[in-house]
Scaffold this active site. Sequence first.
Site, PDB file in Angstrom:
ATOM      1  CB  SER A   1      -0.943  -0.035   1.208  1.00 42.99           C
ATOM      2  OG  SER A   1      -2.044   0.818   0.974  1.00 42.99           O
TER       3      SER A   1
ATOM      4  CG  HIS B   1       0.725  15.523  -1.817  1.00 38.30           C
ATOM      5  ND1 HIS B   1       1.661  15.095  -2.733  1.00 38.30           N
ATOM      6  CD2 HIS B   1      -0.158  14.500  -1.680  1.00 38.30           C
ATOM      7  CE1 HIS B   1       1.346  13.874  -3.148  1.00 38.30           C
ATOM      8  NE2 HIS B   1       0.247  13.492  -2.520  1.00 38.30           N
TER       9      HIS B   1
ATOM     10  CB  CYS C   1      -3.485  -4.428   2.775  1.00 33.58           C
ATOM     11  SG  CYS C   1      -3.776  -3.477   1.275  1.00 33.58           S
TER      12      CYS C   1
END
Length: 255
Positions: free
Chosen positions: A105, A110, A133
């Site tokens: 995953s 950002h 996961c």
Amino acid sequence: MDNKLKLYGFNNLTKSLSFNIYDICYAKSEREQRDYIAYIDEQYNSERLTNILYCVTEMIGAHVLNVSKQDYEPQGASVTFLIAEESMIPSCIEPETVVAHLDKSHVTVHTYPEFHPGTSIATFRVDIDVATCGEITPLKTLDYLIGSFDSDIITMDYRVRGFTRDIDGKKLFMDHKIASIQDYIDNATLQRYDAIDINVYQSNLFHTKMLIKDVDLQNYLFNTDVYELPPKTRLQINNNLRQEMIEIFSGSNVY
């Protein structure tokens, strides 16, 4: 989460934690605004963000498969980690030849600095996504991530999708107890914020918003001493700061 369920085979649950952190500041002149952008770019460049994500992956017990990072012009940065619950590189194979699978995953961050053109209020936004996961859960990283940034407003979403089975074959659409995201945030942190929940329990959707309670004006002025400002100006700046926070927190143009 220390009491693990006995499952049949692979845990197919996908858990996603996404949130935005907003840091508000006042920078009056164009020079102050440029200096603020330069300061933010230095404080939260891709190198520092990478170190933060390394701590996150260590906290959730994941293995880093790949790192991508980028600083932007004129401002902002991004970092993406590809992660796995278990090491995906067999010792007998060269790492550069591996195409890894399955329980992998990602973790991303950002940054976006910007200004309100009418009030000289700067908003530094950080977007963070942790998708995992299986048994790995990203909720345990909340206190660390909130503390890694100056967080005036925080909006968080947590979703669990898919299903797994217990040893009797019964489908499990959630493998841990949760009533609110706030349950996974330290009380000392929560006491600093006003917080509300909007949850859809039958769909395993959890949403929490947090707004800082106390605004000490000096902490929101960039390269300015609060005592250099006349009382009326202080009041106006304080009102502008609070209005910006309330609108971001509420998700609507209130004023």
